[in-house]
Design a protein around this motif. Structure first.
Motif, PDB file in Angstrom:
ATOM      1  N   MET A 140       0.858  -1.168   0.000  1.00 19.69           N
ATOM      2  CA  MET A 140       0.000   0.000   0.000  1.00 19.69           C
ATOM      3  C   MET A 140       0.912   1.241   0.000  1.00 19.69           C
ATOM      4  N   SER A 141       0.685   2.148  -0.942  1.00 17.72           N
ATOM      5  CA  SER A 141       1.546   3.321  -1.049  1.00 17.72           C
ATOM      6  C   SER A 141       0.904   4.604  -0.515  1.00 17.72           C
ATOM      7  N   ASN A 142      -0.410   4.637  -0.446  1.00 17.66           N
ATOM      8  CA  ASN A 142      -1.079   5.855  -0.008  1.00 17.66           C
ATOM      9  C   ASN A 142      -2.423   5.491   0.616  1.00 17.66           C
ATOM     10  N   LEU A 143      -2.756   6.107   1.739  1.00 19.82           N
ATOM     11  CA  LEU A 143      -4.034   5.888   2.416  1.00 19.82           C
ATOM     12  C   LEU A 143      -4.581   7.247   2.830  1.00 19.82           C
ATOM     13  N   ASN A 144      -5.810   7.530   2.436  1.00 17.19           N
ATOM     14  CA  ASN A 144      -6.436   8.820   2.730  1.00 17.19           C
ATOM     15  C   ASN A 144      -7.793   8.569   3.369  1.00 17.19           C
ATOM     16  N   LEU A 145      -8.040   9.179   4.517  1.00 16.32           N
ATOM     17  CA  LEU A 145      -9.311   9.072   5.221  1.00 16.32           C
ATOM     18  C   LEU A 145      -9.847  10.482   5.422  1.00 16.32           C
ATOM     19  N   SER A 146     -11.107  10.704   5.037  1.00 21.10           N
ATOM     20  CA  SER A 146     -11.698  12.035   5.221  1.00 21.10           C
ATOM     21  C   SER A 146     -13.125  11.904   5.741  1.00 21.10           C
ATOM     22  N   LEU A 147     -13.501  12.858   6.577  1.00 21.07           N
ATOM     23  CA  LEU A 147     -14.846  12.937   7.137  1.00 21.07           C
ATOM     24  C   LEU A 147     -15.399  14.309   6.785  1.00 21.07           C
ATOM     25  N   ILE A 148     -16.575  14.335   6.159  1.00 21.29           N
ATOM     26  CA  ILE A 148     -17.206  15.574   5.705  1.00 21.29           C
ATOM     27  C   ILE A 148     -18.598  15.663   6.323  1.00 21.29           C
ATOM     28  N   GLY A 149     -18.960  16.830   6.805  1.00 23.71           N
ATOM     29  CA  GLY A 149     -20.293  17.048   7.361  1.00 23.71           C
ATOM     30  C   GLY A 149     -20.908  18.312   6.783  1.00 23.71           C
ATOM     31  N   ARG A 150     -22.207  18.280   6.537  1.00 24.20           N
ATOM     32  CA  ARG A 150     -22.932  19.440   6.022  1.00 24.20           C
ATOM     33  C   ARG A 150     -24.127  19.730   6.923  1.00 24.20           C
ATOM     34  N   ASN A 151     -24.377  21.013   7.155  1.00 31.25           N
ATOM     35  CA  ASN A 151     -25.507  21.471   7.982  1.00 31.25           C
ATOM     36  C   ASN A 151     -25.480  20.845   9.379  1.00 31.25           C
ATOM     37  N   LEU A 152     -24.311  20.854  10.000  1.00 36.40           N
ATOM     38  CA  LEU A 152     -24.171  20.254  11.318  1.00 36.40           C
ATOM     39  C   LEU A 152     -24.746  21.129  12.429  1.00 36.40           C
ATOM     40  N   TYR A 153     -24.696  22.435  12.235  1.00 39.06           N
ATOM     41  CA  TYR A 153     -25.185  23.346  13.267  1.00 39.06           C
ATOM     42  C   TYR A 153     -25.689  24.627  12.609  1.00 39.06           C
ATOM     43  N   SER A 154     -26.755  25.175  13.129  1.00 42.35           N
ATOM     44  CA  SER A 154     -27.281  26.452  12.644  1.00 42.35           C
ATOM     45  C   SER A 154     -26.876  27.540  13.636  1.00 42.35           C
ATOM     46  N   TRP A 155     -26.179  28.569  13.153  1.00 46.19           N
ATOM     47  CA  TRP A 155     -25.637  29.606  14.024  1.00 46.19           C
ATOM     48  C   TRP A 155     -26.646  30.698  14.362  1.00 46.19           C
ATOM     49  N   ASP A 156     -27.846  30.635  13.841  1.00 46.68           N
ATOM     50  CA  ASP A 156     -28.836  31.660  14.154  1.00 46.68           C
ATOM     51  C   ASP A 156     -29.765  31.170  15.264  1.00 46.68           C
TER      52      ASP A 156
END
Length: 57
Positions: free
Chosen positions: A1-17
């Motif tokens: 294995m030459s490369n390993l990439n892990l990513s976590l993405i979240g949308r609309n997690l909190y409303s600031w208003d």
């Protein structure tokens, strides 16, 4: 294995208003400012998560 990439993405997690309804961007009156922010059975904005794992061999 030459490369390993892990990513976590979240949308609309909190409303600031302080809006108590489902969707702060809703406008039941079209272009009118009179009914801006009035929820008439709108579906809430979904909160979503995405986990990605990429590996090169």
């Amino acid at each position: 294995m030459s490369n390993l990439n892990l990513s976590l993405i979240g949308r609309n997690l909190y409303s600031w208003d302080k809006y108590n309804g489902y969707d702060p961007e809703t406008n039941a009156g079209g272009n009118s400012d009179i009914l801006r922010g009035v929820d008439f059975g709108n579906v809430p904005i979904p909160r979503s998560y995405q986990l990605t794992l990429t590996a090169n061999f």
